[in-house]
Design an enzyme around this catalytic site. Structure first.
Site, PDB file in Angstrom:
ATOM      1  N   THR A  53      -2.181  -3.203  -0.700  1.00  0.00           N
ATOM      2  CA  THR A  53      -1.507  -3.201  -2.213  1.00  0.00           C
ATOM      3  C   THR A  53       0.059  -3.255  -2.385  1.00  0.00           C
ATOM      4  O   THR A  53       0.380  -3.157  -2.290  1.00  0.00           O
ATOM      5  CB  THR A  53      -1.872  -2.126  -3.268  1.00  0.00           C
ATOM      6  OG1 THR A  53      -2.090  -1.881  -4.823  1.00  0.00           O
ATOM      7  CG2 THR A  53      -1.758  -1.031  -2.055  1.00  0.00           C
ATOM      8  N   ASP A  54       0.419  -4.312  -4.028  1.00  0.00           N
ATOM      9  CA  ASP A  54       1.457  -4.636  -4.602  1.00  0.00           C
ATOM     10  C   ASP A  54       1.913  -3.829  -4.891  1.00  0.00           C
ATOM     11  O   ASP A  54       3.107  -2.888  -4.744  1.00  0.00           O
ATOM     12  CB  ASP A  54       1.621  -5.490  -5.388  1.00  0.00           C
ATOM     13  CG  ASP A  54       0.557  -4.917  -7.026  1.00  0.00           C
ATOM     14  OD1 ASP A  54       0.575  -4.251  -6.355  1.00  0.00           O
ATOM     15  OD2 ASP A  54       1.094  -5.664  -7.346  1.00  0.00           O
ATOM     16  N   GLU A  55       1.149  -2.387  -4.494  1.00  0.00           N
ATOM     17  CA  GLU A  55       1.725  -0.876  -5.410  1.00  0.00           C
ATOM     18  C   GLU A  55       2.321  -0.324  -4.309  1.00  0.00           C
ATOM     19  O   GLU A  55       3.037   0.459  -4.745  1.00  0.00           O
ATOM     20  CB  GLU A  55       0.760   0.435  -5.712  1.00  0.00           C
ATOM     21  CG  GLU A  55       0.160  -0.695  -6.927  1.00  0.00           C
ATOM     22  CD  GLU A  55      -0.503   0.985  -7.813  1.00  0.00           C
ATOM     23  OE1 GLU A  55      -1.868  -0.004  -8.603  1.00  0.00           O
ATOM     24  OE2 GLU A  55      -0.391   1.867  -7.691  1.00  0.00           O
ATOM     25  N   TYR A  72      -1.588   7.897  -4.631  1.00  0.00           N
ATOM     26  CA  TYR A  72      -2.608   6.491  -4.150  1.00  0.00           C
ATOM     27  C   TYR A  72      -1.724   5.886  -2.965  1.00  0.00           C
ATOM     28  O   TYR A  72      -1.737   5.817  -2.225  1.00  0.00           O
ATOM     29  CB  TYR A  72      -3.630   6.382  -5.011  1.00  0.00           C
ATOM     30  CG  TYR A  72      -3.560   4.169  -4.511  1.00  0.00           C
ATOM     31  CD1 TYR A  72      -4.307   3.818  -3.452  1.00  0.00           C
ATOM     32  CD2 TYR A  72      -3.301   3.461  -4.906  1.00  0.00           C
ATOM     33  CE1 TYR A  72      -5.122   2.904  -3.371  1.00  0.00           C
ATOM     34  CE2 TYR A  72      -3.390   2.176  -4.974  1.00  0.00           C
ATOM     35  CZ  TYR A  72      -4.460   1.953  -4.368  1.00  0.00           C
ATOM     36  OH  TYR A  72      -4.396   0.564  -3.950  1.00  0.00           O
ATOM     37  N   LYS A 131      -1.295   4.166   0.190  1.00  0.00           N
ATOM     38  CA  LYS A 131      -1.435   3.284   0.948  1.00  0.00           C
ATOM     39  C   LYS A 131       0.144   2.423   1.965  1.00  0.00           C
ATOM     40  O   LYS A 131      -0.116   1.725   3.070  1.00  0.00           O
ATOM     41  CB  LYS A 131      -1.264   1.918   0.562  1.00  0.00           C
ATOM     42  CG  LYS A 131      -2.532   2.189  -0.414  1.00  0.00           C
ATOM     43  CD  LYS A 131      -3.687   1.747  -0.220  1.00  0.00           C
ATOM     44  CE  LYS A 131      -4.201   0.271   0.199  1.00  0.00           C
ATOM     45  NZ  LYS A 131      -5.739  -0.085   0.739  1.00  0.00           N
TER      46      LYS A 131
END
Ligand code: NAD
Ligand code: DAU
Length: 337
Positions: free
Chosen positions: A126-128, A151, A155
């Site tokens: 994810t870009d997060e 979260y 990741k």
């Protein structure tokens, strides 16, 4: 036959991926390993369940014996790891399961992939993992990792592990980092389906903080097209950002939903902000576009209309969810905000 282990295939993105893959490809044999957490739903896979080249296995990616058994039994040579605890707010309410599934689970899969000498391991990230942007700039693949939530830190940990397995063991891993998805079968805890469903029920629409945080939206089928291309042609050891260059504030999204449903903006309720709330995400996907020739196919206005229509037509799907254990989560998350 290409024997692929797809994990988390009963969730939002994974089920859209499997349904699309199996409707266009007879050469892949898909084993879908999913624990059916609150977010997993076999209803999403009605279109695939009777296909000869599809098997569903109920189980946990952290279960070493089961994972090794499946690699052996089905002669798995390819892995796409969608399985994850995926919701930031839930990771703030309780982080343990996020590290269990997203970190330990990925480790179990990587070790099995190494043992059974897989030809490609695609980690859906994810870009997060990049944290937050200011007003200017875009995330590139070399932006430093700076995750803000349990979260996103889980990741990012999994991404680092994937890179290490490539460098140390030459495992053919590729990592994809996509921005915010929307589309059919998205669990109602996420912004767009939550707002559609609350508006349909004439309930308040909880907007965190000032509503000016920016997300870069992509239709789920565009994300999945990119994954399929990277799975087929991406280079081992590489990271590919995926995004459709469609930045919007949360308030723009909420107002658009209200307008399409003919509802009053009085339904908007500003509530306490999310702790550690990332201000802005925006993806530079030029590597994927230039090297592999991908570009998004779906126009935002048409795809969001289609998504809103889908939630109107599939009320049974979400009624089953919002009338169950989701009620407890909703009151924990929103009652005192
Ligand atoms: P989701 O929450 O809808 O689905 C997750 C699926 O994983 C569910 O079916 C769940 O049952 C399964 N699962 C959870 N823990 C498991 C375990 N221990 N073992 C086996 N299965 C397990 O999530 P999603 O939105 O479809 O996201 C899929 C992947 O894409 C995730 O890895 C997420 O980090 C990533 N991602 C999501 C977005 C987005 O906007 N939703 C954007 C970029 C990347
Ligand atoms: O960027 C990719 C990520 O996008 C994925 O990795 C995650 O799995 C996915 O959940 C999503 O994370 P976000 O936190 O960006 O998505 P969410 O839908 O939870 O929130 C989007 C924005 O809307 C965010 O700024 C918070 C805000 N929001 C969200 C909810 C649920 C609200 O204002 N009110 C809400 O009730």
């Amino acid at each position: 036959m290409k024997n692929i282990l797809i994990t988390g295939g009963a969730g939002f993105i994974g089920s859209n991926y499997i349904n699309h893959l199996l409707s266009t490809d007879d050469e892949s044999f898909v084993v879908n390993l999913d624990k059916l957490t609150y977010a997993g739903n076999l209803e999403n896979l009605k279109a695939s369940e009777s296909k000869k080249n599809y098997r569903f296995v109920l189980g946990d990616i952290t279960n070493i014996e089961l994972v090794n058994y499946l690699f052996d039994k089905y002669k798995i040579k390819y892995v796409i790891n969608f399985a994850a605890e995926s919701h930031v707010d839930r990771s703030i309410l309780g982080s343990g399961i996020f590290y269990q599934t997203n970190v330990i689970g990925t480790n179990v899969l990587l070790e099995a992939a190494r043992k059974f000498e897989v030809e490609k391991f695609l980690q859906v990230s994810t870009d997060e993992v990049y944290g937050s942007l200011g007003k200017e700039g875009l995330f590139t693949e070399s932006t430093p990792l700076s995750p803000s939530s349990p979260y996103s830190s889980s990741k990012a940990s999994a991404d680092l592990m994937c890179i290490a397995f490539h460098r140390t063991f030459k495992l053919p891993v590729v990592i994809t980092r996509c921005s915010n998805n929307y589309g059919p079968y998205q669990f109602p805890e996420k912004l767009i389906p939550l707002m559609i469903i609350n508006a349909l029920k004439n309930q308040s629409l909880p907007v965190y903080g000032d509503g000016l945080n920016v997300r870069d939206w992509i239709y789920v089928l565009d994300h999945n097209d990119a994954i399929r291309l990277i799975f087929e042609r991406g280079k081992a050891g590489e990271i590919y950002n995926i995004g459709a260059s469609n930045e919007m504030t949360n308030l723009q999204i909420v107002n658009l939903v209200l307008k399409r449903l003919n509802k009053s903006s009085e339904l908007i309720k500003f509530v306490k902000d999310r702790p550690g709330h990332d201000k802005r995400y925006a993806i530079d996907s030029s590597k994927l576009r230039n090297e592999l020739g991908w570009k998004p196919k779906y126009d935002f206005n048409q795809a969001i209309d289609h998504t809103i229509d889908w939630y109107i037509k599939n009320q049974n799907w979400w009624e089953n969810i919002v009338s169950g254990s989701y009620k407890n989560y909703y009151s924990k998350q929103y009652n005192n905000r």
